[in-house]
Scaffold this motif. Structure first.
Motif, PDB file in Angstrom:
ATOM      1  N   VAL A 119       0.799  -1.230   0.000  1.00 36.66           N
ATOM      2  CA  VAL A 119       0.000   0.000   0.000  1.00 36.66           C
ATOM      3  C   VAL A 119       0.834   1.284   0.000  1.00 36.66           C
ATOM      4  O   VAL A 119       0.274   2.376  -0.080  1.00 36.66           O
ATOM      5  CB  VAL A 119      -1.035   0.032   1.161  1.00 36.66           C
ATOM      6  CG1 VAL A 119      -1.991  -1.145   1.066  1.00 36.66           C
ATOM      7  CG2 VAL A 119      -0.364   0.059   2.517  1.00 36.66           C
ATOM      8  N   HIS A 120       2.182   1.164   0.063  1.00 39.03           N
ATOM      9  CA  HIS A 120       2.978   2.404   0.124  1.00 39.03           C
ATOM     10  C   HIS A 120       4.439   2.158  -0.258  1.00 39.03           C
ATOM     11  O   HIS A 120       5.149   1.410   0.426  1.00 39.03           O
ATOM     12  CB  HIS A 120       2.907   2.978   1.543  1.00 39.03           C
ATOM     13  CG  HIS A 120       3.681   4.236   1.742  1.00 39.03           C
ATOM     14  ND1 HIS A 120       3.109   5.482   1.656  1.00 39.03           N
ATOM     15  CD2 HIS A 120       4.989   4.467   2.009  1.00 39.03           C
ATOM     16  CE1 HIS A 120       4.026   6.411   1.876  1.00 39.03           C
ATOM     17  NE2 HIS A 120       5.191   5.815   2.086  1.00 39.03           N
ATOM     18  N   SER A 121       4.881   2.793  -1.346  1.00 41.82           N
ATOM     19  CA  SER A 121       6.291   2.685  -1.727  1.00 41.82           C
ATOM     20  C   SER A 121       6.678   3.854  -2.637  1.00 41.82           C
ATOM     21  O   SER A 121       5.816   4.513  -3.214  1.00 41.82           O
ATOM     22  CB  SER A 121       6.530   1.342  -2.424  1.00 41.82           C
ATOM     23  OG  SER A 121       7.902   1.080  -2.513  1.00 41.82           O
ATOM     24  N   GLY A 178       0.563   1.164  -4.052  1.00 46.42           N
ATOM     25  CA  GLY A 178       0.364   2.612  -3.968  1.00 46.42           C
ATOM     26  C   GLY A 178       1.730   3.266  -4.038  1.00 46.42           C
ATOM     27  O   GLY A 178       2.533   3.085  -3.127  1.00 46.42           O
ATOM     28  N   LEU A 179       1.987   4.013  -5.110  1.00 48.70           N
ATOM     29  CA  LEU A 179       3.362   4.451  -5.385  1.00 48.70           C
ATOM     30  C   LEU A 179       3.505   5.964  -5.475  1.00 48.70           C
ATOM     31  O   LEU A 179       2.604   6.666  -5.935  1.00 48.70           O
ATOM     32  CB  LEU A 179       3.835   3.823  -6.705  1.00 48.70           C
ATOM     33  CG  LEU A 179       3.786   2.293  -6.753  1.00 48.70           C
ATOM     34  CD1 LEU A 179       4.137   1.793  -8.151  1.00 48.70           C
ATOM     35  CD2 LEU A 179       4.707   1.689  -5.714  1.00 48.70           C
ATOM     36  N   CYS A 225      -1.620  -0.519 -10.163  1.00 49.96           N
ATOM     37  CA  CYS A 225      -1.076   0.402  -9.149  1.00 49.96           C
ATOM     38  C   CYS A 225      -1.767   1.756  -9.243  1.00 49.96           C
ATOM     39  O   CYS A 225      -2.446   2.048 -10.228  1.00 49.96           O
ATOM     40  CB  CYS A 225       0.428   0.616  -9.337  1.00 49.96           C
ATOM     41  SG  CYS A 225       0.928   1.352 -10.882  1.00 49.96           S
ATOM     42  N   TYR A 226      -1.597   2.535  -8.190  1.00 53.26           N
ATOM     43  CA  TYR A 226      -1.781   3.968  -8.368  1.00 53.26           C
ATOM     44  C   TYR A 226      -0.452   4.645  -8.113  1.00 53.26           C
ATOM     45  O   TYR A 226       0.390   4.147  -7.346  1.00 53.26           O
ATOM     46  CB  TYR A 226      -2.933   4.564  -7.549  1.00 53.26           C
ATOM     47  CG  TYR A 226      -2.935   4.455  -6.049  1.00 53.26           C
ATOM     48  CD1 TYR A 226      -2.020   5.136  -5.268  1.00 53.26           C
ATOM     49  CD2 TYR A 226      -3.936   3.723  -5.397  1.00 53.26           C
ATOM     50  CE1 TYR A 226      -2.073   5.078  -3.881  1.00 53.26           C
ATOM     51  CE2 TYR A 226      -3.982   3.653  -4.008  1.00 53.26           C
ATOM     52  CZ  TYR A 226      -3.046   4.331  -3.262  1.00 53.26           C
ATOM     53  OH  TYR A 226      -3.101   4.271  -1.900  1.00 53.26           O
ATOM     54  N   ILE A 227      -0.263   5.762  -8.818  1.00 48.68           N
ATOM     55  CA  ILE A 227       0.984   6.518  -8.699  1.00 48.68           C
ATOM     56  C   ILE A 227       0.590   7.986  -8.528  1.00 48.68           C
ATOM     57  O   ILE A 227      -0.439   8.422  -9.044  1.00 48.68           O
ATOM     58  CB  ILE A 227       1.863   6.400  -9.973  1.00 48.68           C
ATOM     59  CG1 ILE A 227       2.079   4.930 -10.377  1.00 48.68           C
ATOM     60  CG2 ILE A 227       3.227   7.079  -9.774  1.00 48.68           C
ATOM     61  CD1 ILE A 227       2.907   4.735 -11.647  1.00 48.68           C
ATOM     62  N   ALA A 277      -3.121   9.108  -7.718  1.00 53.16           N
ATOM     63  CA  ALA A 277      -3.209   9.529  -6.306  1.00 53.16           C
ATOM     64  C   ALA A 277      -2.543  10.895  -6.160  1.00 53.16           C
ATOM     65  O   ALA A 277      -1.346  11.034  -6.445  1.00 53.16           O
ATOM     66  CB  ALA A 277      -2.515   8.513  -5.407  1.00 53.16           C
ATOM     67  N   PHE A 278      -3.310  11.880  -5.730  1.00 48.16           N
ATOM     68  CA  PHE A 278      -2.706  13.178  -5.391  1.00 48.16           C
ATOM     69  C   PHE A 278      -1.790  12.935  -4.188  1.00 48.16           C
ATOM     70  O   PHE A 278      -2.194  12.262  -3.235  1.00 48.16           O
ATOM     71  CB  PHE A 278      -3.785  14.214  -5.103  1.00 48.16           C
ATOM     72  CG  PHE A 278      -4.551  14.571  -6.349  1.00 48.16           C
ATOM     73  CD1 PHE A 278      -4.013  15.454  -7.272  1.00 48.16           C
ATOM     74  CD2 PHE A 278      -5.773  13.975  -6.635  1.00 48.16           C
ATOM     75  CE1 PHE A 278      -4.686  15.762  -8.446  1.00 48.16           C
ATOM     76  CE2 PHE A 278      -6.462  14.268  -7.806  1.00 48.16           C
ATOM     77  CZ  PHE A 278      -5.912  15.166  -8.715  1.00 48.16           C
TER      78      PHE A 278
END
Ligand code: GUN
Ligand code: ZN
Length: 419
Positions: free
Chosen positions: A64-66, A122-123, A146-148, A190-191
């Protein structure tokens, strides 16, 4: 493509306490890459069967976070978060002004996601619009979900990364309209305001509006270290606590994912939960930087939904299996069982990303995102058939890494490192 059935042992999480283990299972994937059924092997099945005897099939892992640009900064020791950012991370992110660097780093990053069985993540990219476009193009070619987000930094930031509020918003808005829900929804936007010390209140407020209008996510960091909290108090004395800054700017909500959340009060956790805001729990990173440990029992008591994040490059590993074990190691007053860790790495992550109806387990109609696991990749002497459910999940949790991942599928399509 017609229907394809995958015959193997299948384990997936129904909820955080319950997994289904089907010793001779069959996962049927329809022509659109969605799950038609998941159950016992049916010898009368008429279409193509891929025989994965001796193998295990689990859902795709969710990170979820990278941070894409931080790949090569992993393992470079820094005194504290703020020193480490100055010394290693900001220079690495500045280098994303150069297209060749972006292509090199981002291509290797996405290959590593595949090698580690991560199918949704989530990037963060950097402040650069071109670099973020490149990252999306590479994500598109890689086949992963993914989202970036382009990082946003409009105050107290080093030269080369500081932007004006209007520029930051304009670039982010352009990227969002180009990439949010691209590739049939496989890619999302993703903002990404970096964190409170580098973002103005105006920026947060505008981001909240953009997310509302577009349906895109918001991702950021919160309360990772005591120094960060002190800095936020100094910069924004008008707020009575950290969460109030996010409330006041209307940033909280079910599409907002905040990383770390270590130093918050019980009341702040409750307010995050009430707003539907999610937490990215990044235990490896938190121990690497000696930031502290997220109090899982408090977070759960407050009812905040959380998932596991590698947080590369403070996180030294790209593997969600590593996060599973560190999620347990970092808790002193509670145990994260293998079943719970497996849930967090799959369904829990899907929930954080608001995708629990699309991915996370093998419920009918979800996307067929899955990994084929060879338990001999953990230890050659093991035979899958001789291991209980708990033993399989425990071995993956405490000893697993990318070597256990034999192949990875997203929406029924095998993804490979030679994309
Ligand atoms: N807080 C703000 N930026 C960062 C980052 O890049 N990594 C980590 N671990 N924390 C942050
Ligand atoms: Zn981070």
């Amino acid at each position: 493509m017609t229907r394809t059935a995958y015959r193997a042992r299948i384990i997936h999480a129904k909820n955080e306490k319950e997994v289904e283990d089907i010793p001779d299972g069959m996962l049927v994937v329809d022509a659109k890459g969605r799950i038609e059924s998941c159950g016992d092997y049916d010898p009368s099945f008429q279409d193509k069967v891929v025989d994965l005897a001796g193998r295990l099939v689990i859902p795709g892992l969710v990170d979820v976070h990278s941070h894409i640009p931080q790949l090569d900064e992993r393992g470079k020791h820094g005194a504290t978060l703020l020193d480490w950012l100055e010394h290693y991370i900001f220079p690495a992110e500045r280098s994303f002004a150069d297209e060749r660097t972006v292509v090199d780093v981002a291509t290797r990053f996405f290959k590593k996601l595949i090698l580690n069985g991560t199918t949704m993540s989530g990037l963060y990219s950097t402040v650069h619009e071109d670099a973020t476009n490149r990252c999306f193009e590479i994500a598109k070619a890689s086949g992963v979900r993914c989202y970036i987000g382009k990082v946003m930094m409009d105050m107290h930031s080093p030269e080369g990364l500081l932007e004006t509020t209007q520029d930051s918003l304009k670039k982010s808005e352009r990227l969002c309209s180009k990439w949010h829900n691209a590739e049939g929804g496989r890619l999302k936007y993703a903002f990404t305001p970096r964190f409170a010390p580098t973002c103005s209140l105006e920026l947060w407020k505008e981001v909240a509006k953009l997310s509302m209008d577009s349906g895109a996510y918001i991702q950021s960091h919160i309360a990772e270290t005591k120094d960060e909290n002190a800095r936020v108090r100094e910069l924004f004395p008008e707020f009575s606590d950290y969460v109030e800054l996010f409330e006041d700017t209307k940033v909280l909500g079910p599409r907002t994912v905040l990383a770390h959340a270590i130093y918050l009060s019980d009341g702040e956790y409750r307010r995050l939960a009430k707003s539907g805001t999610k937490i990215a729990h990044c235990p490896t990173s938190n121990f690497f930087l000696k930031s502290g440990w997220m109090p899982v029992s408090k977070v759960e008591k407050a009812g905040v939904i959380y998932g596991l994040g590698t947080d590369v490059g403070a996180g030294i590993s790209m593997s969600v299996f590593t996060q599973m074990r560190h999620a347990d190691f970092t808790q002193l007053d509670c145990t994260i069982t293998p079943v719970k860790a497996f849930y967090l790495a799959t369904m829990g992550g899907a929930k954080v990303m608001g995708m629990e109806d699309e991915i996370g387990n093998f419920q009918k109609t979800k996307f067929a995102d899955f990994n084929v696991i060879d338990i001999c990749g953990v230890e050659p002497r093991y035979h899958l058939g001789g291991l209980s459910t708990d033993e399989v999940l425990s071995l993956l949790m405490y000893r697993g890494d990318g070597r256990a991942i034999e192949s990875t599928y997203v929406a029924g399509k095998k993804i490979c490192v030679d994309f």
